[in-house]
Design an enzyme around this catalytic site. Structure first.
Site, PDB file in Angstrom:
ATOM      1  N   LYS A   1       0.822  -1.023   0.110  1.00  0.00           N
ATOM      2  CA  LYS A   1       0.102   0.011  -0.087  1.00  0.00           C
ATOM      3  C   LYS A   1       0.899   1.228   0.018  1.00  0.00           C
ATOM      4  CE  LYS A   1      -3.089  -2.449   3.452  1.00  0.00           C
ATOM      5  NZ  LYS A   1      -3.348  -2.353   4.770  1.00  0.00           N
ATOM      6  N   GLY A   2       2.287   1.079   0.359  1.00  0.00           N
ATOM      7  CA  GLY A   2       2.978   2.149   0.437  1.00  0.00           C
ATOM      8  C   GLY A   2       3.148   3.245  -0.525  1.00  0.00           C
TER       9      GLY A   2
ATOM     10  N   ASP B   1       7.387   2.681  -2.766  1.00  0.00           N
ATOM     11  CA  ASP B   1       7.585   3.990  -1.694  1.00  0.00           C
ATOM     12  C   ASP B   1       9.217   3.948  -1.280  1.00  0.00           C
ATOM     13  OD1 ASP B   1       7.772   1.532  -0.631  1.00  0.00           O
ATOM     14  OD2 ASP B   1       6.058   1.853   0.900  1.00  0.00           O
TER      15      ASP B   1
ATOM     16  N   ASP C   1      14.931  -0.406   0.394  1.00  0.00           N
ATOM     17  CA  ASP C   1      15.712  -0.715   1.780  1.00  0.00           C
ATOM     18  C   ASP C   1      16.634  -1.677   1.551  1.00  0.00           C
ATOM     19  OD1 ASP C   1      16.445  -0.262   4.389  1.00  0.00           O
ATOM     20  OD2 ASP C   1      14.709  -1.545   5.061  1.00  0.00           O
TER      21      ASP C   1
ATOM     22  N   ASP D   1       4.003   3.292   6.586  1.00  0.00           N
ATOM     23  CA  ASP D   1       3.317   3.181   7.804  1.00  0.00           C
ATOM     24  C   ASP D   1       4.342   2.769   8.931  1.00  0.00           C
ATOM     25  OD1 ASP D   1       3.746   0.476   6.542  1.00  0.00           O
ATOM     26  OD2 ASP D   1       2.529  -0.359   7.980  1.00  0.00           O
TER      27      ASP D   1
ATOM     28  N   VAL E   1      11.307   5.457   8.399  1.00  0.00           N
ATOM     29  CA  VAL E   1      10.583   6.832   8.239  1.00  0.00           C
ATOM     30  C   VAL E   1       9.046   6.324   8.080  1.00  0.00           C
ATOM     31  CG1 VAL E   1      12.414   7.899   7.160  1.00  0.00           C
ATOM     32  CG2 VAL E   1      11.098   6.529   5.818  1.00  0.00           C
TER      33      VAL E   1
END
Ligand code: 5GP
Length: 185
Positions: A47-48, A104, A107, A163, A157
């Site tokens: 969803k990010g 989003d 990482d 989220d 973050v």
């Protein structure tokens, strides 16, 4: 969590709304130029990426098709398990089409790696990646990021779609929470 807690729990704003808008506009411009005359399918990762994706595609000034995939790599904590769970697949065929995956944040890179392997097997004409945020210091998988918004330090973050335990996605900026918020979950 009460609504008023949201802003009280923020330690620092890392990327403000103005910087977000400027960055997204610039990425949209590049994508518009690079994909002129091509059939583009933009794949948002739920969803990010939803906030970034909805802002980004409005800055892309060529026709495109929008579709979504959903994978889960974090569950409820701030630590990646390395395992990627497939929750929702595309609705359109990408064979012979130019595909841009929109995330989003990258990482470890494990999620992008998994998605790229999966989508490559469906024979798109081209496959590129776009992320709003990048944490290069944490990379484990060697993934190519073609369009990158901003680099962030190695901190967890939230905001602008990102989220913590499913909350904070609706913050209009990117922030770091106070340590006790992460600890108390
Ligand atoms: P990767 O597979 O590259 O380690 O992680 C990618 C996914 O992990 C992102 O799409 C995002 O959902 C989540 N993630 C990675 N870093 C952060 C972070 O700092 N904050 C939040 N909220 N999610 C993150």
């Amino acid at each position: 969590m009460k609504n008023t807690d949201m802003e009280q729990n923020i330690k620092e704003v890392l990327v403000d709304e103005e910087t977000i808008a400027r960055t997204v506009k610039e990425l949209g411009k590049q994508i518009t130029e690079d994909y002129k005359g091509k059939e583009l399918i933009v794949v948002g990762i739920l969803k990010g990426a939803i906030m970034f994706l909805s802002d980004l595609v409005r800055e892309v000034k060529i026709p495109l098709i929008l579709d979504f995939m959903s994978v889960s790599s974090y569950g409820d904590s701030t630590q990646t398990s390395g395992a990627v769970r497939f929750l929702k697949d595309l609705e359109v065929s990408i064979e012979g089409k130019h595909v841009l995956i929109v995330e989003d944040i990258v990482d470890t890179g494990l999620t992008f790696n998994y998605l790229l392997d999966n989508l490559r097997s469906r024979k798109p004409a081209s496959l590129k990646t776009c992320t709003f945020l990048d944490k290069p210091s944490r990379r484990k998988a060697d993934v190519q990021v073609d369009y990158k918004g901003l680099e962030v330090p190695d901190e967890f973050v939230v905001g602008y779609g990102l989220d913590f335990a499913e909350e904070y996605r609706n913050l209009p900026y990117i922030a770091v929470l106070k340590p006790e918020v992460y600890e108390n979950k």
